[in-house]
Motif scaffolding. Structure first.
Motif, short mmCIF file in Angstrom:
data_model
loop_
_atom_site.label_atom_id
_atom_site.label_comp_id
_atom_site.label_asym_id
_atom_site.label_seq_id
_atom_site.Cartn_x
_atom_site.Cartn_y
_atom_site.Cartn_z
N ARG A 1 1.59 -2.17 -6.73
CA ARG A 1 2.39 -0.94 -6.76
C ARG A 1 1.49 0.21 -6.33
NH1 ARG A 1 7.84 -1.81 -7.66
NH2 ARG A 1 7.98 -3.75 -8.80
N HIS A 2 1.32 0.36 -5.02
CA HIS A 2 0.43 1.37 -4.48
C HIS A 2 0.92 1.74 -3.08
CE1 HIS A 2 -3.39 3.12 -3.02
NE2 HIS A 2 -3.59 3.40 -4.30
N ASP A 3 0.58 2.94 -2.64
CA ASP A 3 1.01 3.38 -1.32
C ASP A 3 0.38 2.57 -0.19
OD1 ASP A 3 2.50 5.32 -2.57
OD2 ASP A 3 0.98 6.89 -2.33
N ASN A 4 -0.84 2.07 -0.43
CA ASN A 4 -1.56 1.32 0.59
C ASN A 4 -2.00 -0.04 0.05
OD1 ASN A 4 -3.02 0.48 2.76
ND2 ASN A 4 -4.40 2.23 2.81
N GLN B 1 5.34 -10.02 -1.91
CA GLN B 1 6.30 -8.94 -1.70
C GLN B 1 7.70 -9.32 -2.14
OE1 GLN B 1 5.65 -8.23 2.47
NE2 GLN B 1 4.12 -6.67 2.02
#
Length: 111
Positions: free
Chosen positions: A53-56, A93
């Motif tokens: 759970r992270h932007d990158n 994912q």
């Protein structure tokens, strides 16, 4: 899959989750959840499926891979197996895809 291998996978999951949240000291890795561990029958390798759970996510995967030696050492010290497996991290994912499908279905349903 044998019961012994299932137990080993469970033990590796527990050890890795504790190491990520308490021992590494990397705040970016605290929010990484281990979803599943699949250890090869000969215990030479294990694939660790993680939810990021992270932007990158690619950056987080790189940090996990760079910590693989430390994590393998944690497995060696805390799981009763003859030789610690090489650790490989895979970004799962499935949860993100499921959320996207739910979002699309609710959008279709509302229209």
């Amino acid at each position: 899959m044998s019961i012994k291998l299932q137990r080993t996978n469970s033990d590796i999951t527990r050890v890795l989750q504790v190491a990520l949240t308490q021992k590494l000291g990397n705040p970016a890795l605290v929010n990484v959840n281990i979803l599943n561990v699949e250890t090869a029958a000969d215990l030479s390798t294990c694939r660790v499926f993680v939810d990021i759970r992270h932007d990158n996510p690619a950056e987080i995967l790189a940090q996990l891979e760079s910590s693989a030696g430390f994590l393998r050492n944690e497995i060696a010290n805390n799981v009763k197996i003859r030789r610690a497996p090489a650790v490989r991290f895979i970004h799962d994912q499935g949860r993100a895809n499921a959320e996207r499908v739910e979002e699309l279905l609710s959008k279709i349903h509302s229209e």
